[in-house]
Scaffold this active site. Structure first.
Site, PDB file in Angstrom:
ATOM      1  N   ASP A   1       0.532 -28.810 -45.329  1.00 40.97           N
ATOM      2  CA  ASP A   1       1.926 -28.713 -44.905  1.00 40.97           C
ATOM      3  C   ASP A   1       2.458 -30.147 -44.921  1.00 40.97           C
ATOM      4  O   ASP A   1       2.222 -30.924 -44.005  1.00 40.97           O
ATOM      5  CB  ASP A   1       1.979 -28.121 -43.490  1.00 40.97           C
TER       6      ASP A   1
ATOM      7  N   LYS B   1      13.693 -32.913 -44.235  1.00 44.29           N
ATOM      8  CA  LYS B   1      13.201 -34.131 -43.569  1.00 44.29           C
ATOM      9  C   LYS B   1      13.282 -35.274 -44.583  1.00 44.29           C
ATOM     10  O   LYS B   1      14.376 -35.702 -44.921  1.00 44.29           O
ATOM     11  CB  LYS B   1      11.787 -33.901 -43.028  1.00 44.29           C
TER      12      LYS B   1
HETATM   13  N1  DSN Z   1      10.416 -29.556 -35.472  1.00 41.24           N
HETATM   14  C1  DSN Z   1       9.825 -30.310 -36.547  1.00 41.24           C
HETATM   15  C2  DSN Z   1       9.551 -31.713 -36.155  1.00 41.24           C
HETATM   16  O1  DSN Z   1      10.355 -32.240 -35.405  1.00 41.24           O
HETATM   17  O2  DSN Z   1       8.596 -32.301 -36.611  1.00 41.24           O
HETATM   18  C3  DSN Z   1       8.599 -29.673 -37.062  1.00 41.24           C
HETATM   19  O3  DSN Z   1       8.844 -28.353 -37.338  1.00 41.24           O
END
Ligand code: DSN
Length: 426
Positions: A193, A222
């Site tokens: 992941d 991200k």
């Molecule tokens: N909520 C995410 C994080 O802040 O890393 C992971 O799913």
């Protein structure tokens, strides 16, 4: 229909909050305007259950092209042969993957949540820990690094069906080859992941899981800087190495089992407006501009970690290889909760986080997680990291002094004016 000014006022306020604050949540970023634009289009109206060229609804000839472009581009980014771009989120991608390859009760081995792991890697409060039998490895207490010996010992003793690599609060690279080696001994799958480090992997700045892991999942919002969502990827292993069967008992290609696990297994209609945003973001990943960006993220994280350490902060593992760092605040006598809440008042946003071997509850915690993808998107360089650390330190060292917090908040607002966010939106 009357315009809903209540909601649009709140949306406007959120944009201002994002503009005025220093965003250090490691899992957040700012998409390009074109990515955001795509997610607010007529594509949200379309039902498209199925996959390009094989849908259950008519009128899919346009969304087929969009989804195919998203698939082709992300395969090019990671030089892999299979992509499913439909998962609504990282957790959905992970749920579908587990559904495709495991039976209820099967053993899975992942990094403990309290050591930096993720909920979907077997946490007892998540479906992954309820449906399957979770086992965990940890990081070493003295180094903060993954305890590979423990991982290997547990793998050999317990023979899980799946070994999971990946984390949400781990600042170092993974040794995928080593994990694959023990997995092969026990006939286990390996899944990475890569939600956090994906942007670095895309550009070869961290080691690639694709040669060693049967499956790779990621979020897209991200370090990949796309819209909120997930993907499932696979380099090879189409041949279905362990002969997994579908519900009718037929052995299928792995790609087929994964597609079926997303739809109809765990999701209905795909979010084609988000998939359009993904396609645009994946196109952006292929540019030199993104290489420059993600290289700067790594430089900024290292500059920030050094700056914290120079001020006596304890960074777990002594530094960072990626975009984040985990800071143990116990030597400063501040809980993660108090730090998060106080920094929030100064418009510096980050999250409290358990540190390895934490003695406080996950609601309080002894640490904070700090990440730089979002501030790097705003255009910050190494010298700005020093400034941010100085502001954070001033708040934390004066944690009950409202005047100092207010002064820092004003300084933050003045500082952020240099780094405009979505100026086109007025
Ligand atoms: N909520 C995410 C994080 O802040 O890393 C992971 O799913």
């Amino acid at each position: 229909m009357q315009r809903d000014s209540v909601i649009f006022d709140l949306i406007g306020k959120e944009l201002e909050r994002q503009r005025n604050g220093i965003e250090l949540i490691a899992s957040e970023n700012f998409t390009s305007l074109q990515v955001m634009e795509a997610t607010g289009t007529s594509l949200t109206n379309k039902y498209a259950e199925g996959y390009p060229g094989r849908r259950y609804y008519g009128g899919c000839e346009i969304v087929d092209q969009i989804e195919q472009l998203a698939i082709d581009r992300i395969k090019q980014v990671f030089n892999c042969e299979y992509a499913n771009v439909q998962p609504h989120s990282g957790a959905q991608a992970n749920a579908a993957l587990l559904l495709a390859i495991l039976q209820p009760g099967d053993k899975i081995l992942g990094l403990d949540l309290s050591m930096g792991g993720h909920l979907t890697h077997g946490s007892p409060v998540n479906f992954s820990g309820k449906l399957y039998t979770p086992l965990f490895y940890t990081v070493k207490k003295d180094t903060g690094l993954i305890d590979y010996e423990m991982l290997e010992e547990k793998a050999r003793a317990e023979k899980p069906k799946l070994i999971i690599c990946g984390a949400s609060a781990y600042s170092r690279d993974f040794d995928y080859a080593r994990i694959r080696k023990v997995a092969d001994e026990i006939n286990a799958f390996v899944w990475c992941d890569m939600a956090h480090p994906a942007g670095f992997i895309a550009k070869g700045l961290l080691s690639s899981p694709f040669e060693h892991c049967h499956f790779v999942t990621s979020t897209t919002h991200k370090t990949l800087r796309g819209p909120r969502g997930g993907v499932i990827l696979m380099k090879k292993d189409f041949e279905n190495p362990f002969g997994l069967k579908d519900l009718k008992g037929n052995t299928r290609m792995m790609s087929n089992l994964l597609d079926m696990a997303v739809f109809p297994g765990t999701q209905g209609g795909p979010l084609e407006h988000v998939i359009a945003g993904k396609a645009i973001a994946f196109g952006e990943l292929l540019t030199e501009e993104f290489t420059v960006y993600i290289t700067q993220v790594q430089k900024n994280a290292q500059a920030m970690a050094k700056s914290f350490m120079d001020r006596g902060y304890h960074i777990i593992s002594g530094g960072t290889d990626n975009h984040l760092m985990l800071i143990d605040l116990r030597n400063k006598n501040i809980s993660g909760k108090k730090a998060q809440e106080t920094l929030d008042k100064a418009h510096i946003t980050l999250n409290k986080n358990s540190v390895p071997y934490d003695d406080k509850s996950p609601f309080v915690t002894s640490g904070i997680r700090v990440g730089v993808p979002a501030v790097t998107t705003r255009g910050m360089k190494e010298e700005h990291m020093e400034k941010i650390v100085e502001l954070i330190d001033r708040v934390l060292m004066n944690i009950d002094d409202e005047e100092t917090i207010l002064a820092v908040k004003k300084e933050v607002a003045a500082f952020m004016i240099q780094f405009p966010l979505y100026p086109e939106l007025g």
